[in-house]
Design a protein around this motif. Sequence first.
Motif, PDB file in Angstrom:
ATOM      1  N   LEU A  52      53.047  22.527  55.406  1.00 11.74           N
ATOM      2  CA  LEU A  52      53.821  22.638  56.641  1.00 11.74           C
ATOM      3  C   LEU A  52      52.970  22.259  57.845  1.00 11.74           C
ATOM      4  O   LEU A  52      53.438  21.551  58.752  1.00 11.74           O
ATOM      5  CB  LEU A  52      54.361  24.063  56.802  1.00 11.74           C
ATOM      6  N   ARG A  53      51.715  22.708  57.863  1.00 13.70           N
ATOM      7  CA  ARG A  53      50.829  22.344  58.978  1.00 13.70           C
ATOM      8  C   ARG A  53      50.608  20.833  59.031  1.00 13.70           C
ATOM      9  O   ARG A  53      50.544  20.233  60.113  1.00 13.70           O
ATOM     10  CB  ARG A  53      49.500  23.080  58.850  1.00 13.70           C
ATOM     11  N   GLU A  54      50.519  20.220  57.867  1.00 13.41           N
ATOM     12  CA  GLU A  54      50.358  18.762  57.817  1.00 13.41           C
ATOM     13  C   GLU A  54      51.574  18.066  58.398  1.00 13.41           C
ATOM     14  O   GLU A  54      51.442  17.100  59.184  1.00 13.41           O
ATOM     15  CB  GLU A  54      50.137  18.315  56.366  1.00 13.41           C
ATOM     16  N   VAL A  55      52.773  18.541  58.050  1.00 14.91           N
ATOM     17  CA  VAL A  55      53.994  17.942  58.577  1.00 14.91           C
ATOM     18  C   VAL A  55      54.086  18.143  60.090  1.00 14.91           C
ATOM     19  O   VAL A  55      54.462  17.219  60.826  1.00 14.91           O
ATOM     20  CB  VAL A  55      55.237  18.535  57.877  1.00 14.91           C
ATOM     21  N   VAL A  56      53.722  19.320  60.555  1.00 12.78           N
ATOM     22  CA  VAL A  56      53.743  19.581  62.002  1.00 12.78           C
ATOM     23  C   VAL A  56      52.824  18.593  62.716  1.00 12.78           C
ATOM     24  O   VAL A  56      53.177  18.046  63.775  1.00 12.78           O
ATOM     25  CB  VAL A  56      53.324  21.035  62.300  1.00 12.78           C
ATOM     26  N   ALA A  57      51.654  18.337  62.148  1.00  8.03           N
ATOM     27  CA  ALA A  57      50.717  17.391  62.755  1.00  8.03           C
ATOM     28  C   ALA A  57      51.261  15.971  62.742  1.00  8.03           C
ATOM     29  O   ALA A  57      51.028  15.190  63.687  1.00  8.03           O
ATOM     30  CB  ALA A  57      49.374  17.446  62.022  1.00  8.03           C
ATOM     31  N   LEU A  58      52.027  15.625  61.699  1.00  6.12           N
ATOM     32  CA  LEU A  58      52.528  14.257  61.562  1.00  6.12           C
ATOM     33  C   LEU A  58      53.741  13.977  62.443  1.00  6.12           C
ATOM     34  O   LEU A  58      53.846  12.896  63.042  1.00  6.12           O
ATOM     35  CB  LEU A  58      52.893  13.988  60.099  1.00  6.12           C
ATOM     36  N   VAL A  59      54.683  14.943  62.499  1.00  2.00           N
ATOM     37  CA  VAL A  59      55.965  14.641  63.148  1.00  2.00           C
ATOM     38  C   VAL A  59      56.375  15.681  64.191  1.00  2.00           C
ATOM     39  O   VAL A  59      57.443  15.569  64.784  1.00  2.00           O
ATOM     40  CB  VAL A  59      57.104  14.501  62.114  1.00  2.00           C
ATOM     41  N   GLY A  60      55.555  16.713  64.397  1.00  9.31           N
ATOM     42  CA  GLY A  60      55.914  17.733  65.380  1.00  9.31           C
ATOM     43  C   GLY A  60      56.180  17.130  66.752  1.00  9.31           C
ATOM     44  O   GLY A  60      55.427  16.263  67.211  1.00  9.31           O
ATOM     45  N   GLY A  61      57.251  17.556  67.385  1.00  7.91           N
ATOM     46  CA  GLY A  61      57.626  17.017  68.688  1.00  7.91           C
ATOM     47  C   GLY A  61      58.615  15.880  68.601  1.00  7.91           C
ATOM     48  O   GLY A  61      59.309  15.584  69.575  1.00  7.91           O
ATOM     49  N   ARG A  62      58.711  15.233  67.449  1.00  7.62           N
ATOM     50  CA  ARG A  62      59.685  14.153  67.272  1.00  7.62           C
ATOM     51  C   ARG A  62      60.975  14.637  66.623  1.00  7.62           C
ATOM     52  O   ARG A  62      61.995  13.943  66.675  1.00  7.62           O
ATOM     53  CB  ARG A  62      59.072  13.026  66.428  1.00  7.62           C
ATOM     54  N   ALA A  63      60.932  15.802  66.007  1.00  9.70           N
ATOM     55  CA  ALA A  63      62.113  16.415  65.410  1.00  9.70           C
ATOM     56  C   ALA A  63      61.847  17.914  65.297  1.00  9.70           C
ATOM     57  O   ALA A  63      60.695  18.347  65.232  1.00  9.70           O
ATOM     58  CB  ALA A  63      62.396  15.828  64.022  1.00  9.70           C
TER      59      ALA A  63
END
Length: 301
Positions: free
Chosen positions: A245-256
């Motif tokens: 989840l932390r990896e996903v937040v770093a990758l796309v957080g703020g865009r969705a």
Amino acid sequence: MNDPTDLTGTGLSEAWVTELVERTLAEDLTGGAPLPAAPDLAVANDVTSSATIPPAQYGTADLVARADGVVAGLPLAARVFLRLAPGATLTAGAADGDRVRRGDVLLSIRGPVRALLAAERSALNIASRASGIATHTRAWVDAIEGTKARVLDTRKTTPGLRPLEKYAVRCGGGTNKRMGLYDVAMIKDNHVAAAGSVAAAVTAVRERAPKVAVQVEADTPAQAVEAVEAGADFLLLDNMAPAVLREVVALVGGRAELEATGGLTLAVAREVAETGVDYLSVGALTHSSPILDLALDLRAG
């Protein structure tokens, strides 16, 4: 306290609440047949109370908490009593969303004892169910307090009771995000398989329902990136460990907006919330909450 029957701010319609009250009482008094319009005729179907209690006997009944929790559904319970005892006097001791303690009086009703007892179980079933959901939801909200994440419910509701159960979630401090199939598009693996790709599925939804928000289920960081690049508004991150989840937040957080779901428990709720996701989606709020133990105590005279 305000009017105990007031629905202002609940989001529940008068028509739906009236239908629920009628249906719930009919289930208990007539086996599901339409309830007689005259309260006395409806109450007469309670064979025990009609046989043991004189029609002129009046009393006061207290709706009491038998356990600590958060209450919900009190205006509906009050309307159940008034349906069978329209001249009853109601006094509120608590309001929906309040934290209560064992022994607290939530609502007092003075009226014909026959009618109060005929309404008892229907009123308790509604308020106990709603209060159980509110109490369970509050436990999740408390568990992630101080993070940016919010607790969401799902469509895993009791058939016919979705408005009440989602209202109960709000009473507990949770959030409703998807009321049904009509207000948010949820693209899952089967939709992707049918459409051919995530991008094709998102495009098809945009063309069919341009004003509806689009959420895409993702099982891996790569799928999350693909969904965001395809134009998804929300991502449903299914069964991802906190590190992922932390990896996903770093990758796309703020865009969705990011919603963690699948296998969540109170024991890991805070760890998941601290990954930076926006929501924790918890189906158990509505499909597995135990009731809050409530009772009706009669005071004769």
